[in-house]
Design a protein around this motif. Sequence first.
Motif, PDB file in Angstrom:
ATOM      1  N   SER A 294       0.981  -1.429   0.509  1.00 13.95           N
ATOM      2  CA  SER A 294      -0.177   0.254   0.571  1.00 13.95           C
ATOM      3  C   SER A 294       0.478   1.329  -0.296  1.00 13.95           C
ATOM      4  O   SER A 294       2.131   1.404  -0.291  1.00 13.95           O
ATOM      5  CB  SER A 294      -0.575   0.350   1.470  1.00 13.95           C
ATOM      6  N   PHE A 295       0.092   2.787   0.049  1.00 14.37           N
ATOM      7  CA  PHE A 295       1.485   3.228   0.147  1.00 14.37           C
ATOM      8  C   PHE A 295       0.109   4.654   0.270  1.00 14.37           C
ATOM      9  O   PHE A 295      -1.073   4.364   0.754  1.00 14.37           O
ATOM     10  CB  PHE A 295       1.862   4.131  -1.218  1.00 14.37           C
ATOM     11  N   ALA A 296      -0.057   5.971   1.278  1.00 12.36           N
ATOM     12  CA  ALA A 296      -0.645   7.248   1.329  1.00 12.36           C
ATOM     13  C   ALA A 296       0.423   8.732   1.153  1.00 12.36           C
ATOM     14  O   ALA A 296       2.090   8.371   1.464  1.00 12.36           O
ATOM     15  CB  ALA A 296       0.061   7.128   3.185  1.00 12.36           C
ATOM     16  N   ALA A 297      -0.621   9.225   0.865  1.00 20.10           N
ATOM     17  CA  ALA A 297       0.532  10.621   0.391  1.00 20.10           C
ATOM     18  C   ALA A 297       0.019  11.373   1.528  1.00 20.10           C
ATOM     19  O   ALA A 297      -0.843  11.891   2.197  1.00 20.10           O
ATOM     20  CB  ALA A 297      -0.668  10.942  -0.923  1.00 20.10           C
ATOM     21  N   ALA A 298       1.360  12.078   1.358  1.00 20.02           N
ATOM     22  CA  ALA A 298       1.592  13.403   2.872  1.00 20.02           C
ATOM     23  C   ALA A 298       0.809  14.430   2.033  1.00 20.02           C
ATOM     24  O   ALA A 298       1.117  14.555   0.943  1.00 20.02           O
ATOM     25  CB  ALA A 298       2.924  13.333   2.882  1.00 20.02           C
ATOM     26  N   PRO A 299       0.496  15.468   3.096  1.00 24.48           N
ATOM     27  CA  PRO A 299       0.884  17.278   2.732  1.00 24.48           C
ATOM     28  C   PRO A 299       1.740  17.390   1.603  1.00 24.48           C
ATOM     29  O   PRO A 299       1.448  18.214   0.760  1.00 24.48           O
ATOM     30  CB  PRO A 299       0.359  17.512   3.813  1.00 24.48           C
ATOM     31  N   ASP A 300       2.531  16.868   2.008  1.00 28.19           N
ATOM     32  CA  ASP A 300       4.007  17.986   1.255  1.00 28.19           C
ATOM     33  C   ASP A 300       4.527  16.677   0.442  1.00 28.19           C
ATOM     34  O   ASP A 300       5.302  17.154  -0.505  1.00 28.19           O
ATOM     35  CB  ASP A 300       5.410  17.694   2.376  1.00 28.19           C
ATOM     36  N   ARG A 301       3.573  16.340  -1.098  1.00 27.40           N
ATOM     37  CA  ARG A 301       3.630  16.176  -2.056  1.00 27.40           C
ATOM     38  C   ARG A 301       4.319  13.943  -1.757  1.00 27.40           C
ATOM     39  O   ARG A 301       4.889  13.808  -2.834  1.00 27.40           O
ATOM     40  CB  ARG A 301       3.966  16.406  -2.641  1.00 27.40           C
ATOM     41  N   SER A 302       5.051  14.310  -0.688  1.00 29.21           N
ATOM     42  CA  SER A 302       6.005  13.285  -0.472  1.00 29.21           C
ATOM     43  C   SER A 302       4.519  11.530  -0.541  1.00 29.21           C
ATOM     44  O   SER A 302       3.268  11.857  -0.245  1.00 29.21           O
ATOM     45  CB  SER A 302       6.829  12.650   0.493  1.00 29.21           C
ATOM     46  N   LEU A 303       5.191  10.562  -0.436  1.00 30.02           N
ATOM     47  CA  LEU A 303       4.810   8.765  -1.085  1.00 30.02           C
ATOM     48  C   LEU A 303       5.406   8.283   0.562  1.00 30.02           C
ATOM     49  O   LEU A 303       6.135   7.933   0.689  1.00 30.02           O
ATOM     50  CB  LEU A 303       3.868   8.693  -2.282  1.00 30.02           C
ATOM     51  N   TYR A 304       3.957   7.633   0.996  1.00 24.47           N
ATOM     52  CA  TYR A 304       4.898   6.662   2.257  1.00 24.47           C
ATOM     53  C   TYR A 304       4.150   4.942   1.494  1.00 24.47           C
ATOM     54  O   TYR A 304       3.282   5.177   1.474  1.00 24.47           O
ATOM     55  CB  TYR A 304       4.380   6.995   3.617  1.00 24.47           C
ATOM     56  N   VAL A 305       5.191   4.521   0.956  1.00 28.61           N
ATOM     57  CA  VAL A 305       4.860   3.109   0.625  1.00 28.61           C
ATOM     58  C   VAL A 305       5.609   1.955   1.792  1.00 28.61           C
ATOM     59  O   VAL A 305       6.112   1.677   2.446  1.00 28.61           O
ATOM     60  CB  VAL A 305       6.163   3.130  -0.389  1.00 28.61           C
TER      61      VAL A 305
END
Length: 106
Positions: free
Chosen positions: A73-84
């Motif tokens: 999975s992944f999630a988008a952060a407010p700073d436009r980075s992604l956490y995978v």
Amino acid sequence: MATKFRLGNVESSVADDGFGWVHAVSGCGVGICVLDGNFQKLARFSATGSFIGKIDLARLFGIERSRSGWYGSFAAAPDRSLYVAAGVDREGGKVAEGLVLRVTGL
């Protein structure tokens, strides 16, 4: 509800914009990102569904299916980075490690 657009190549799942097994879809930046755990890639589309490009996750992070690696999975952060979210078997395969990897520059 009417379909506004369709993401992905309906003719070939192995194309850069095709999918094997979608694990996550989310807005990212000003578009849409799709995580394909089967082909170990993150495909990026515009807000209107046009294909922009793909990231080969196995090449980026070095976690390959041959090492029993997976991307869940992944999630988008407010700073436009992604956490995978990813995982990989340790040497010997008796223990798996869970990982959270940060991607920037999208």
